[in-house]
Design a protein around this motif. Structure first.
Motif, PDB file in Angstrom:
ATOM      1  N   THR A 114       0.827  -1.207   0.000  1.00  0.00           N
ATOM      2  CA  THR A 114       0.000   0.000   0.000  1.00  0.00           C
ATOM      3  C   THR A 114       0.865   1.261   0.000  1.00  0.00           C
ATOM      4  O   THR A 114       0.485   2.273  -0.596  1.00  0.00           O
ATOM      5  N   ASP A 115       2.009   1.198   0.657  1.00  0.00           N
ATOM      6  CA  ASP A 115       2.934   2.331   0.602  1.00  0.00           C
ATOM      7  C   ASP A 115       3.442   2.546  -0.826  1.00  0.00           C
ATOM      8  O   ASP A 115       3.614   3.677  -1.274  1.00  0.00           O
ATOM      9  N   GLY A 116       3.697   1.439  -1.533  1.00  0.00           N
ATOM     10  CA  GLY A 116       4.110   1.547  -2.928  1.00  0.00           C
ATOM     11  C   GLY A 116       3.019   2.153  -3.789  1.00  0.00           C
ATOM     12  O   GLY A 116       3.303   2.955  -4.691  1.00  0.00           O
ATOM     13  N   ILE A 117       1.765   1.797  -3.507  1.00  0.00           N
ATOM     14  CA  ILE A 117       0.639   2.396  -4.219  1.00  0.00           C
ATOM     15  C   ILE A 117       0.585   3.897  -3.943  1.00  0.00           C
ATOM     16  O   ILE A 117       0.356   4.708  -4.844  1.00  0.00           O
ATOM     17  N   ALA A 118       0.824   4.264  -2.689  1.00  0.00           N
ATOM     18  CA  ALA A 118       0.847   5.685  -2.336  1.00  0.00           C
ATOM     19  C   ALA A 118       1.973   6.407  -3.065  1.00  0.00           C
ATOM     20  O   ALA A 118       1.792   7.527  -3.566  1.00  0.00           O
ATOM     21  N   LEU A 119       3.142   5.767  -3.122  1.00  0.00           N
ATOM     22  CA  LEU A 119       4.279   6.375  -3.808  1.00  0.00           C
ATOM     23  C   LEU A 119       3.983   6.553  -5.289  1.00  0.00           C
ATOM     24  O   LEU A 119       4.227   7.622  -5.864  1.00  0.00           O
ATOM     25  N   GLY A 120       3.437   5.518  -5.915  1.00  0.00           N
ATOM     26  CA  GLY A 120       3.083   5.618  -7.330  1.00  0.00           C
ATOM     27  C   GLY A 120       2.041   6.690  -7.577  1.00  0.00           C
ATOM     28  O   GLY A 120       2.118   7.442  -8.556  1.00  0.00           O
ATOM     29  N   SER A 121       1.076   6.784  -6.658  1.00  0.00           N
ATOM     30  CA  SER A 121       0.037   7.814  -6.784  1.00  0.00           C
ATOM     31  C   SER A 121       0.633   9.207  -6.681  1.00  0.00           C
ATOM     32  O   SER A 121       0.264  10.119  -7.426  1.00  0.00           O
ATOM     33  N   GLY A 122       1.561   9.381  -5.738  1.00  0.00           N
ATOM     34  CA  GLY A 122       2.210  10.678  -5.573  1.00  0.00           C
ATOM     35  C   GLY A 122       3.021  11.068  -6.790  1.00  0.00           C
ATOM     36  O   GLY A 122       3.069  12.252  -7.161  1.00  0.00           O
ATOM     37  N   LEU A 123       3.641  10.090  -7.433  1.00  0.00           N
ATOM     38  CA  LEU A 123       4.450  10.385  -8.613  1.00  0.00           C
ATOM     39  C   LEU A 123       3.598  10.781  -9.813  1.00  0.00           C
ATOM     40  O   LEU A 123       4.112  11.381 -10.762  1.00  0.00           O
ATOM     41  N   LEU A 124       2.312  10.447  -9.768  1.00  0.00           N
ATOM     42  CA  LEU A 124       1.417  10.840 -10.850  1.00  0.00           C
ATOM     43  C   LEU A 124       1.004  12.305 -10.744  1.00  0.00           C
ATOM     44  O   LEU A 124       0.456  12.863 -11.693  1.00  0.00           O
ATOM     45  N   VAL A 125       1.262  12.906  -9.581  1.00  0.00           N
ATOM     46  CA  VAL A 125       0.878  14.306  -9.335  1.00  0.00           C
ATOM     47  C   VAL A 125       2.147  15.118  -9.137  1.00  0.00           C
ATOM     48  O   VAL A 125       2.974  14.785  -8.282  1.00  0.00           O
ATOM     49  N   SER A 126       2.318  16.149  -9.898  1.00  0.00           N
ATOM     50  CA  SER A 126       3.536  16.957  -9.849  1.00  0.00           C
ATOM     51  C   SER A 126       3.794  17.500  -8.448  1.00  0.00           C
ATOM     52  O   SER A 126       2.917  18.112  -7.835  1.00  0.00           O
ATOM     53  N   GLY A 127       4.989  17.255  -7.930  1.00  0.00           N
ATOM     54  CA  GLY A 127       5.406  17.807  -6.651  1.00  0.00           C
ATOM     55  C   GLY A 127       5.007  17.008  -5.433  1.00  0.00           C
ATOM     56  O   GLY A 127       5.448  17.315  -4.319  1.00  0.00           O
TER      57      GLY A 127
END
Length: 246
Positions: A114-127
């Motif tokens: 789930t942390d990896g999902i969060a990281l991937g999600s964050g990388l989809l949004v600039s900054g």
């Protein structure tokens, strides 16, 4: 998406360092375990701050009122998983362990997914990727610490302890790649849903796993409260710095 994969690789390597540090410390210096509550308190502040200051507001901008629903889904997902599949990792440190080691390894690895999902999600949004990176880094270190402590308590071989920590490392980029794979199908607002879901899992970890454990240490309440506030302040300050840089 080449930039996504590059950043995912770099950030996963940084998070690997967090797991290595957290997993090796109990192997070498068992005495430092007594300082774990301070770090847990700081991590709780980091996670709660990241959730309410960064993830939820960003998700609201992307998917509006649907944010609350997906935060709830993330919260309930982790709640159900811990209740029916695995164990409470911090309670496990009280050494009521018995045959808990493998279950803890599975549960903590699922948290890493789930942390990896969060990281991937964050990388989809600039900054936002860096904010998620910092949040996960300071949560993964005590999580790896907890896992190693449990396994050592059960007298598991050091090779097995290393194996389960490596599994923890692998699950983070797997979660990020899952988000990347789903984004390839063109799901609208995927990043918003994923961010809200991740916010729910972070919220659960902070208020269900970390803070109740911290409350047990009444003799250190001032130190732990200051550490918690410092974690919150760091997330607030990080938001200001990133906003100014952007």
């Amino acid at each position: 998406m080449e930039g996504f994969l590059t950043n995912l690789g770099v950030y996963s390597a940084v998070l690997s360092l967090s797991v290595i540090l957290g997993g090796i410390i109990p192997l070498l210096f068992s005495v430092v375990r007594k300082h774990l509550p301070v770090f847990l308190s700081f991590s709780a502040g980091i996670m709660l701050g990241a959730t309410l200051i960064h993830l939820v507001p960003e998700a609201i901008e992307l998917i509006g009122k649907e944010t609350s629903f997906w935060v709830l889904i993330g919260f309930l997902f982790l709640y159900a998983f811990e209740r029916f599949v695995t164990v409470h990792i911090c309670e496990a440190l009280e050494c009521e362990v018995h045959s808990m080691g493998i279950a803890a390894a599975i549960g903590i690895s699922a948290h890493a997914l789930t942390d990896g999902i969060a990281l991937g999600s964050g990388l989809l949004v600039s900054g936002l990727g860096f904010v998620v990176l910092v949040t996960i880094f300071f949560h993964k270190l005590p999580e790896a610490f907890a896992l190693t402590s449990i396994l050592l308590h059960e007298s598991k071989a050091r090779t097995r302890v290393v194996f389960f920590n490596l599994l923890l490392i692998v699950m983070i980029p797997v979660g990020g790649l899952l988000v990347y794979w789903l984004s390839g199908f063109g799901f609208p607002h995927l990043s918003g849903y994923a961010l809200a879901f991740s916010a729910g899992t972070f919220l659960h970890i902070a208020i269900s796993d970390l803070l109740p454990e911290i409350h047990k240490y009444s003799d250190r309440r001032v130190t732990l409260f200051v550490s918690f506030l410092f974690g919150l302040f760091w997330m607030y300050l990080l938001g200001k710095v990133l906003h100014a840089a952007g």
